[in-house]
Each structure stands twice: as structure tokens, then as C-alpha cells.
Design a protein around this motif. Structure first.
Motif, short mmCIF file in Angstrom:
data_model
loop_
_atom_site.label_atom_id
_atom_site.label_comp_id
_atom_site.label_asym_id
_atom_site.label_seq_id
_atom_site.Cartn_x
_atom_site.Cartn_y
_atom_site.Cartn_z
N UNK A 41 0.79 -1.23 0.00
CA UNK A 41 0.00 0.00 0.00
C UNK A 41 0.82 1.27 0.00
N UNK A 42 2.10 1.19 -0.39
CA UNK A 42 2.97 2.35 -0.29
C UNK A 42 3.25 3.10 -1.59
N UNK A 43 2.47 2.86 -2.63
CA UNK A 43 2.66 3.60 -3.88
C UNK A 43 1.82 4.86 -3.88
N UNK A 44 2.28 5.90 -4.58
CA UNK A 44 1.46 7.10 -4.70
C UNK A 44 0.44 6.91 -5.82
N UNK A 45 -0.53 6.03 -5.57
CA UNK A 45 -1.50 5.62 -6.59
C UNK A 45 -2.91 5.71 -6.01
N UNK A 46 -3.89 5.97 -6.86
CA UNK A 46 -5.28 6.03 -6.41
C UNK A 46 -5.76 4.67 -5.94
N UNK A 47 -6.53 4.65 -4.87
CA UNK A 47 -7.13 3.41 -4.39
C UNK A 47 -7.99 2.83 -5.50
N UNK A 48 -7.97 1.51 -5.62
CA UNK A 48 -8.78 0.85 -6.63
C UNK A 48 -8.05 0.59 -7.95
N UNK A 49 -6.85 1.16 -8.12
CA UNK A 49 -6.05 0.92 -9.32
C UNK A 49 -5.64 -0.55 -9.36
N UNK A 50 -5.74 -1.19 -10.53
CA UNK A 50 -5.30 -2.59 -10.60
C UNK A 50 -3.80 -2.64 -10.87
N UNK A 71 2.47 -15.45 -14.60
CA UNK A 71 1.51 -16.55 -14.64
C UNK A 71 1.79 -17.50 -13.48
N UNK A 72 0.92 -18.45 -13.28
CA UNK A 72 1.11 -19.46 -12.23
C UNK A 72 1.20 -18.85 -10.85
N UNK A 73 2.26 -19.25 -10.12
CA UNK A 73 2.48 -18.80 -8.74
C UNK A 73 2.53 -17.28 -8.63
N UNK A 74 3.17 -16.63 -9.61
CA UNK A 74 3.36 -15.17 -9.52
C UNK A 74 2.24 -14.39 -10.20
N UNK A 75 1.13 -15.06 -10.50
CA UNK A 75 0.00 -14.43 -11.17
C UNK A 75 -0.49 -13.20 -10.40
N UNK A 76 -0.62 -12.07 -11.10
CA UNK A 76 -1.06 -10.85 -10.43
C UNK A 76 -2.57 -10.66 -10.51
N UNK A 77 -3.21 -11.45 -11.37
CA UNK A 77 -4.66 -11.44 -11.45
C UNK A 77 -5.27 -10.06 -11.47
N UNK A 78 -6.27 -9.87 -10.64
CA UNK A 78 -6.97 -8.59 -10.60
C UNK A 78 -6.71 -7.87 -9.28
N UNK A 79 -5.46 -7.90 -8.83
CA UNK A 79 -5.13 -7.24 -7.57
C UNK A 79 -5.43 -5.75 -7.65
N UNK A 80 -6.06 -5.24 -6.60
CA UNK A 80 -6.47 -3.85 -6.54
C UNK A 80 -5.69 -3.14 -5.42
N UNK A 81 -5.30 -1.89 -5.69
CA UNK A 81 -4.50 -1.14 -4.73
C UNK A 81 -5.32 -0.59 -3.57
N UNK A 82 -4.79 -0.81 -2.35
CA UNK A 82 -5.37 -0.27 -1.13
C UNK A 82 -4.25 0.49 -0.42
#
Length: 134
Positions: A41-50, A71-82
Motif C-alpha cells: 500500500x505504499x505507492x502514490x497511486x489512487x485506491x482501486x487501481x489494478x 503466470x502461475x504462482x506469480x499471477x497478479x490477477x486482478x489485484x487492486x490497490x489499497x
């Protein structure tokens, strides 16, 4: 005649051509830090950014390039920024993290410039006399 040369040479905004192909070591280090900071959660990014869209934007590449890499283990999928709440207790940590991220980005951009220069030299070598005809 002008096959997209000179387009997007400005920083950031003038997109130009999307990056593709092989990942450099510098790019991987930069991305790893982005992912770590995204997850904490330490990026200067808007909440909800994928994560996928953010990486795609920062690396100036197609989101599919990100998907293929992770892909696989390191898949980032639809992670959303909080975002984490900035407090006196974590302020120094956040600042330090952002300085590290800026340094890694600078290293990566330096590597891109280096590759671009090498590529330009190779291109010039391939066409010693220029083009004939008119």
C-alpha cells in the motif's frame, strides 16, 4: 517515409511505441519493487487501481505483456490497490520506499536508453550508403 520515427520521444506522455519482448534485469527489479510497494500500500497511486494496469502504464507496454510474464504462482490477477494510511510511524518507511522505487526506475530507463543507442548504431551499420533513388 517516416515509419513512426521520432514519435513519442518525450518522457511519459508521448506514448509512442509500446514496449515488448525481453525483460531486462533492471526492468524486473523495478517491477518487483512496484509489486512489493503495491501489496504493502505504499505507492502514490489512487485506491482501486489494478496492479496489471498500473504496471502496463509504468512500463509503457500492453497489459498482455504483464499477464504473460506473471503466470502461475506469480499471477497478479486482478489485484487492486489499497493505500496504507501515512502516519508519523510509517512516514520514513514510505519515503525511503519511494526513493528506492525512483532509483530503480532511473536504472531501468537508463538501460532502455543504452539499448536504444545500441539499436541505432546497429541500424546505421546496416545501411552504410543510405537509400538510393528518388
Amino acid at each position: 517515409e517516416g515509419e513512426g520515427e521520432g514519435e513519442g520521444e518525450g518522457k511519459g506522455e508521448g506514448k509512442g511505441e509500446l514496449r515488448r519482448g525481453k525483460w531486462t534485469t533492471e526492468e524486473e527489479a523495478y517491477v518487483k519493487k512496484i509489486i512489493d510497494d503495491f501489496n504493502s500500500g505504499m505507492l502514490p497511486v489512487a485506491a482501486g487501481t489494478t496492479l496489471r494496469s498500473y504496471l502496463s502504464e509504468k512500463l509503457n507496454c500492453d497489459p498482455m505483456r504483464i499477464t504473460k510474464k506473471f503466470t502461475g504462482e506469480s499471477c497478479i490477477g486482478k489485484r487492486v490497490f489499497h493505500p496504507v494510511e501515512r502516519t508519523p510511524a510509517n512516514e520514513a518507511l514510505i519515503d525511503e520506499s519511494q526513493e528506492t522505487l525512483a532509483r530503480l526506475e532511473k536504472d531501468w530507463l537508463g538501460k532502455l536508453e543504452e539499448q536504444k543507442s545500441e539499436g541505432d548504431r546497429e541500424t546505421k551499420k546496416g545501411f552504410p550508403g543510405g537509400r538510393g533513388g528518388g
